[in-house]
Every structure is written in C-alpha cells, then in structure tokens.
Design a protein around this motif. Structure first.
Motif, PDB file in Angstrom:
ATOM      1  N   LEU A 134     -34.589  55.011 -79.117  1.00  0.00           N
ATOM      2  CA  LEU A 134     -35.221  56.190 -79.842  1.00  0.00           C
ATOM      3  C   LEU A 134     -34.328  56.689 -81.121  1.00  0.00           C
ATOM      4  N   ILE A 135     -33.318  56.783 -81.018  1.00  0.00           N
ATOM      5  CA  ILE A 135     -32.404  57.388 -82.367  1.00  0.00           C
ATOM      6  C   ILE A 135     -32.755  56.351 -83.259  1.00  0.00           C
ATOM      7  N   ASP A 136     -32.441  54.985 -83.107  1.00  0.00           N
ATOM      8  CA  ASP A 136     -32.407  53.895 -83.917  1.00  0.00           C
ATOM      9  C   ASP A 136     -33.884  53.831 -84.688  1.00  0.00           C
ATOM     10  N   LEU A 137     -34.836  54.011 -83.840  1.00  0.00           N
ATOM     11  CA  LEU A 137     -36.219  53.790 -84.252  1.00  0.00           C
ATOM     12  C   LEU A 137     -36.649  54.800 -85.108  1.00  0.00           C
ATOM     13  N   LEU A 138     -36.368  56.303 -84.535  1.00  0.00           N
ATOM     14  CA  LEU A 138     -36.806  57.569 -85.261  1.00  0.00           C
ATOM     15  C   LEU A 138     -36.000  57.839 -86.505  1.00  0.00           C
ATOM     16  N   PHE A 139     -34.707  57.711 -86.292  1.00  0.00           N
ATOM     17  CA  PHE A 139     -33.753  58.371 -87.516  1.00  0.00           C
ATOM     18  C   PHE A 139     -33.270  57.161 -88.187  1.00  0.00           C
ATOM     19  N   TYR A 140     -33.119  55.882 -87.952  1.00  0.00           N
ATOM     20  CA  TYR A 140     -32.487  54.903 -88.831  1.00  0.00           C
ATOM     21  C   TYR A 140     -33.567  54.110 -89.338  1.00  0.00           C
ATOM     22  N   LYS A 141     -34.668  53.847 -88.707  1.00  0.00           N
ATOM     23  CA  LYS A 141     -35.513  52.943 -89.151  1.00  0.00           C
ATOM     24  C   LYS A 141     -36.626  53.611 -89.715  1.00  0.00           C
ATOM     25  N   GLY A 142     -37.023  55.073 -89.425  1.00  0.00           N
ATOM     26  CA  GLY A 142     -38.061  55.942 -90.069  1.00  0.00           C
ATOM     27  C   GLY A 142     -39.135  55.759 -89.322  1.00  0.00           C
ATOM     28  N   PHE A 143     -39.485  55.214 -88.153  1.00  0.00           N
ATOM     29  CA  PHE A 143     -40.696  55.274 -87.453  1.00  0.00           C
ATOM     30  C   PHE A 143     -41.170  56.635 -87.129  1.00  0.00           C
ATOM     31  N   THR A 144     -42.478  56.723 -86.802  1.00  0.00           N
ATOM     32  CA  THR A 144     -42.889  57.778 -86.675  1.00  0.00           C
ATOM     33  C   THR A 144     -42.854  58.029 -85.120  1.00  0.00           C
TER      34      THR A 144
END
Length: 176
Positions: A134-144
């Motif tokens: 979750l942290i990788d996708l939401l915060f580092y990769k900018g996913f919604t």
C-alpha cells in the motif's frame, strides 16, 4: 523589476518577463513535477508544457485569489497528475510489469533506496507485506486509492481502511 511588475509584464505578453519567470521558477517547478512522475524525461516535457500554459493563461492570473507561485504550482501539479492518469502513461507502466517478476517491493532496490533516503526503511521493514504494498503504490508510485484497489484486487473500502491502519502503525513506531 519587482515580482508584481514582472507578473504584469508577463500578463501583457512581454517575452523577457516570461524568460525571467522561467529562470526564477523552473528549477522549483521541475522538482515538484519530478517528485510526482519520477521520470526525468517526462518531467522535462511536462515542465515545458507547464510554461506554455503559464504563457497562455497569464492574463487569467489574479493576485487577489492567491500567490503567483501557488498558481504556477497548481498548474504543474495538475499537469503532472493528468499525465500519470493518462492512458498512455498507464499503458507504459503496464508494459513494465511481467508475471515472472518477483514481488517488486521485496526486490526493488529503488523502493529500498527511497525509504532509506527518508530514514524510515527500518520501520517499513517491520510492517506487514500488505502495508508495504500500500505504501509503495500510494506514496511512492502515486497511485490513487481506486487504482491501488484495482492493482491489489481489493475492495476500495478495504484499501482505505488498511491504509489508515498502516499509516497509524507507522506513526506509532516513529513516535517511539
């Protein structure tokens, strides 16, 4: 020339004022764009588009609605987000994925480098695998959150709840 005069000259179509504004703000704006897209070439392209928009929309800037830097920052942020939400960007990202890749969080030194650079790697390593994803996708990769739900094949409400729980756990660890 003071900033107000420079902005007024820009609004009147003065090319030298535009060049000066580019000199003053391009480095900061590039940094903001890059932090969103994480791609130097793409960030440079978006930067050029942003300054074309600034030139075109300068007459619409109104100082009573906010600072000039905030106005151009919003243009840059919106252009960056539009780009990462675009079909071509998403297709490019899909092309990078392959079924035979090992879990990207566990093996990707880029994620490790990012968490290490901001000093939270040791805390993230303690988190459950779902929190890492979750942290990788939401915060580092900018996913919604919606994109994250689709990527992880998880209900949107679950993503929101787990994200909150993971961030709270991270906060607790950082406060110790």
């Amino acid at each position: 020339m003071q900033q107000d005069g420079l902005i007024l000259e820009l609004q009147n179509g003065n090319q030298r004022a535009f060049e000066r504004i580019y000199e003053l703000y391009s480095e900061s704006i590039y940094g903001i764009i890059y932090s969103i897209v994480n791609d130097e070439t793409l960030a440079e392209e978006i930067l050029q588009d942003v300054f074309l928009k600034i030139w075109d929309k300068a007459p619409t800037y109104n100082s009573s609605k906010g600072r000039f830097f905030t106005w151009i920052l919003n243009i840059a942020r919106n252009a960056s987000i539009d780009q990462i939400r675009s079909k071509s960007y998403k297709n490019k990202q899909k092309n990078l994925k392959a079924d035979n890749f090992v879990d990207i969080l566990e093996s990707n030194s880029n994620f490790t480098a990012k968490t290490d650079a901001i000093g939270i790697k040791k805390y993230i390593d303690i988190l459950k695998p779902v929190c890492k994803k979750l942290i990788d996708l939401l915060f580092y990769k900018g996913f919604t959150q919606k994109e994250t739900a689709e990527e992880l094949d998880m209900p949107l409400g679950t993503v929101k709840t787990k994200n909150r729980a993971c961030i709270n756990k991270l906060r607790e660890m950082l406060a110790e």
